[in-house]
Design an enzyme around this catalytic site. Sequence first.
Site, PDB file in Angstrom:
ATOM      1  N   ASP A 177       1.446 -31.734   6.945  1.00  8.64           N
ATOM      2  CA  ASP A 177       0.067 -31.711   6.020  1.00  8.64           C
ATOM      3  C   ASP A 177       0.411 -32.765   4.852  1.00  8.64           C
ATOM      4  OD1 ASP A 177       2.072 -29.954   5.345  1.00  8.64           O
ATOM      5  OD2 ASP A 177       0.478 -28.427   4.984  1.00  8.64           O
ATOM      6  N   ASN A 178       2.435 -32.574   4.787  1.00  7.66           N
ATOM      7  CA  ASN A 178       2.174 -32.915   3.753  1.00  7.66           C
ATOM      8  C   ASN A 178       4.089 -33.318   3.846  1.00  7.66           C
ATOM      9  OD1 ASN A 178       1.891 -30.132   2.279  1.00  7.66           O
ATOM     10  ND2 ASN A 178       4.115 -31.029   2.280  1.00  7.66           N
ATOM     11  N   ASP A 189       3.344 -27.590   9.072  1.00 13.67           N
ATOM     12  CA  ASP A 189       3.430 -27.136   7.450  1.00 13.67           C
ATOM     13  C   ASP A 189       4.893 -27.596   6.832  1.00 13.67           C
ATOM     14  OD1 ASP A 189       2.876 -26.297   5.142  1.00 13.67           O
ATOM     15  OD2 ASP A 189       2.216 -23.851   6.135  1.00 13.67           O
ATOM     16  N   ASP A 190       4.497 -29.189   6.002  1.00 16.74           N
ATOM     17  CA  ASP A 190       5.671 -29.357   5.344  1.00 16.74           C
ATOM     18  C   ASP A 190       6.989 -30.053   5.857  1.00 16.74           C
ATOM     19  OD1 ASP A 190       3.912 -27.944   3.221  1.00 16.74           O
ATOM     20  OD2 ASP A 190       5.984 -26.413   2.549  1.00 16.74           O
ATOM     21  N   CYS A 240      -0.287 -28.805   0.615  1.00 17.90           N
ATOM     22  CA  CYS A 240      -1.077 -28.304   1.715  1.00 17.90           C
ATOM     23  C   CYS A 240      -2.894 -28.352   2.134  1.00 17.90           C
ATOM     24  CB  CYS A 240      -0.841 -26.361   1.650  1.00 17.90           C
ATOM     25  SG  CYS A 240       0.420 -26.221   2.401  1.00 17.90           S
TER      26      CYS A 240
END
Length: 519
Positions: free
Chosen positions: A316-317, A45-46, A81
């Site tokens: 995700d990013n 995540d991130d 997200c």
Amino acid sequence: MAGSAAHAGRDRGAVAVALLLLLSGCLFRCAACARPSNVVVIVADDQDVQLGGLTPVKKAKELVGDAGVTFSNAFTVSPLCCPSRSSMLTGKYPHNHQVRNNSLSGNCSSPAWQSNMEALAFPVYLSKVRYQTFYGGKYLNQYGRKGAGDVGYVPHGWDQWNALVGNSAYYNYSLSVNGKEETHGDNYNTDYLTDLIFNRSLEFLKNRSPQRPFFIMLSPPAPHSPWTAAPQYQTSFSNVKAPRDGSFNKPGGKDKHWLLRQPVNPMANSSINYLDDAFRRRWQTLLSVDDMVEGLVKKLDEIQELNNTYIFYLSDNGYHTGQFSLPIDKRQLYEFDIRVPLMVRGPGIKPNQTLAPVLNIDLAPTLLDIAGVNLSTVNMDGQSFLPYMAPSLRNGTARSFFLVEYTGEGHPSVDPSCPKLGPGLSECFPDCVCEDAYNNTYACVRTLTGDNLQYCEFADSESFVELYNLTADPHQLENIVKKVDPTLLQTMNQRLIKLQSCRYLYTTFSPRCESRVSV
Ligand SMILES: *[C@@H]1O[C@H](CO)[C@@H](O)[C@H](O)[C@H]1NC(C)=O
Ligand SMILES: *[C@@H]1O[C@H](CO)[C@@H](O)[C@H](O)[C@H]1NC(C)=O
Ligand SMILES: *[C@@H]1O[C@H](CO)[C@@H](O)[C@H](O)[C@H]1NC(C)=O
Ligand SMILES: *[C@@H]1O[C@H](CO)[C@@H](O)[C@H](O)[C@H]1NC(C)=O
Ligand SMILES: *[C@@H]1O[C@H](CO)[C@@H](O)[C@H](O)[C@H]1NC(C)=O
Ligand SMILES: *[C@@H]1O[C@H](CO)[C@@H](O)[C@H](O)[C@H]1NC(C)=O
Ligand SMILES: *[C@@H]1O[C@H](CO)[C@@H](O)[C@H](O)[C@H]1NC(C)=O
Ligand SMILES: *[C@@H]1O[C@H](CO)[C@@H](O)[C@H](O)[C@H]1NC(C)=O
Ligand SMILES: *[C@@H]1O[C@H](CO)[C@@H](O)[C@H](O)[C@H]1NC(C)=O
Ligand SMILES: *[C@@H]1O[C@H](CO)[C@@H](O)[C@H](O)[C@H]1NC(C)=O
Ligand SMILES: *[C@@H]1O[C@H](CO)[C@@H](O)[C@H](O)[C@H]1NC(C)=O
């Protein structure tokens, strides 16, 4: 080659099942030889790739990237997200899946998403071709909330479901365990989410049926805030600071869109200390993800499935810490936020680096390709990247340009700590530095084959345009929109319009989402 099991697997799988019913004597051998490959997908995540985000996951790099491929040009089509995860699940651009932001009203895990888009997401297809499926960890930011079906709602296609309610958390959270709420406190040994989803995936492997392939998706909270490291890692990287190169602590400058003209420059020391602390703690949380990857590879080896399993590691990013004087976040069009890590190992994959541009909308078609699903029957904007990874299995083409689209988030009221900027902003830090605004809404065309350019149009009161030549200016310091031949702008604008209205790859009535060249 082990990899040949990856495709044409559906038919052979069906035949194998029929045979099993007849010839129970050779049950184990036939099943093992006819099964499509297993898949494990790990979505951090991130986690950025541009600011050294893969540095702390040394074991993952060795066991996945070095044993397979590490993509140097992997991108999200939307650097936030919920829109990004929705693209991974559906293989669609945001203008086609219609998830705009992290709110229910922006379709994040909304009832409309559940009945329209989620019903066509890749797990549904995997389940149809008899994969045993497991989900563990963060799903979509609004998942499990009231208005999103509560914890009782379990998306189609998942056999074992252990999804986090709401946004990333390490402790003190609720899970939906197959539709039943399970609450957790803050005892490391029983509650630490990264470890817990790993443990549950091991149980799933233990209880699986060896006759059918399995699919595991693990989505740890790391390295998202609140950056709570496991106790044994809380003092790691004590001397690490955010990298000071590129656009770190540089002004956004007059030639960038409104939001980037606001940050205080140079940054206050308090902001720099804050982002250095965040940077360090992000890395600390990733050490548990690294242990998870190692543990999974060990277990797969132990149960003799490693050589028939694809393992994907991605995020995700991207993320920024101090770039253009923005303290911490994602949401921007620049390289640090749209580039993501992507490593894959598995049958038929040639150990090699690869430059091929790959997008998060390609994940779903790639997974279905591995599972033997006929991609002509699936409406997705992306395309399988199995050919880049395993040229012995597939021939392919590379895309020549693609779309990045983002709808800015804001608050309708004025932030009391910053009246001078007015309403319409969000994610504000002290000193009136805000990471997002309604008018941080943009669409970009990114080219990678031939010219290495990024062209972006904003939906703001200035109809702002930014253009970067990434070859000459990798850190996007100079907007060259006023310097180039206007015909280049026209070409980019036309590509953008076409991409923004593109529909699924296989429909004939609208422009396709891809323009590809043979490789
Ligand atoms: C995969 O590994 C198993 C167990 O080590 C072995 O029996 C099998 O031959 C291997 N298959 C291939 C294709 O390498
Ligand atoms: C949410 O998605 C549905 C289709 O699933 C669409 O009709 C609706 O317009 C979307 N809402 C927004 C705010 O984009
Ligand atoms: C978890 O919640 C308890 C009770 O509210 C609180 O005391 C504790 O500090 C929280 N732990 C973490 C890690 O946030
Ligand atoms: C995960 O399993 C290990 C090994 O059994 C155990 O030591 C650990 O406490 C478990 N962690 C969680 C959060 O369940
Ligand atoms: C900010 O930090 C720099 C370098 O550490 C130092 O030289 C400067 O005096 C600090 N400024 C303030 C206002 O504390
Ligand atoms: C990596 O792949 C590229 C493109 O397919 C190829 O040209 C190159 O020789 C490969 N390198 C190695 C070390 O296999
Ligand atoms: C895949 O589906 C398309 C469209 O239904 C069909 O024309 C094609 O024959 C199928 N291919 C295979 C290999 O089954
Ligand atoms: C790729 O294309 C070449 C030339 O058309 C063909 O000979 C080869 O068999 C193809 N490979 C695969 C894996 O389809
Ligand atoms: C999310 O999108 C919806 C629909 O466009 C909008 O009403 C809402 O204000 C957005 N949420 C935020 C926080 O910007
Ligand atoms: C963007 O939004 C902010 C906050 O609402 C506003 O102050 C500003 O004028 C807007 N800028 C442009 C170029 O639209
Ligand atoms: C981008 O920069 C490269 C290297 O300086 C140059 O060769 C190329 O012409 C530039 N392209 C454009 C469109 O400015």
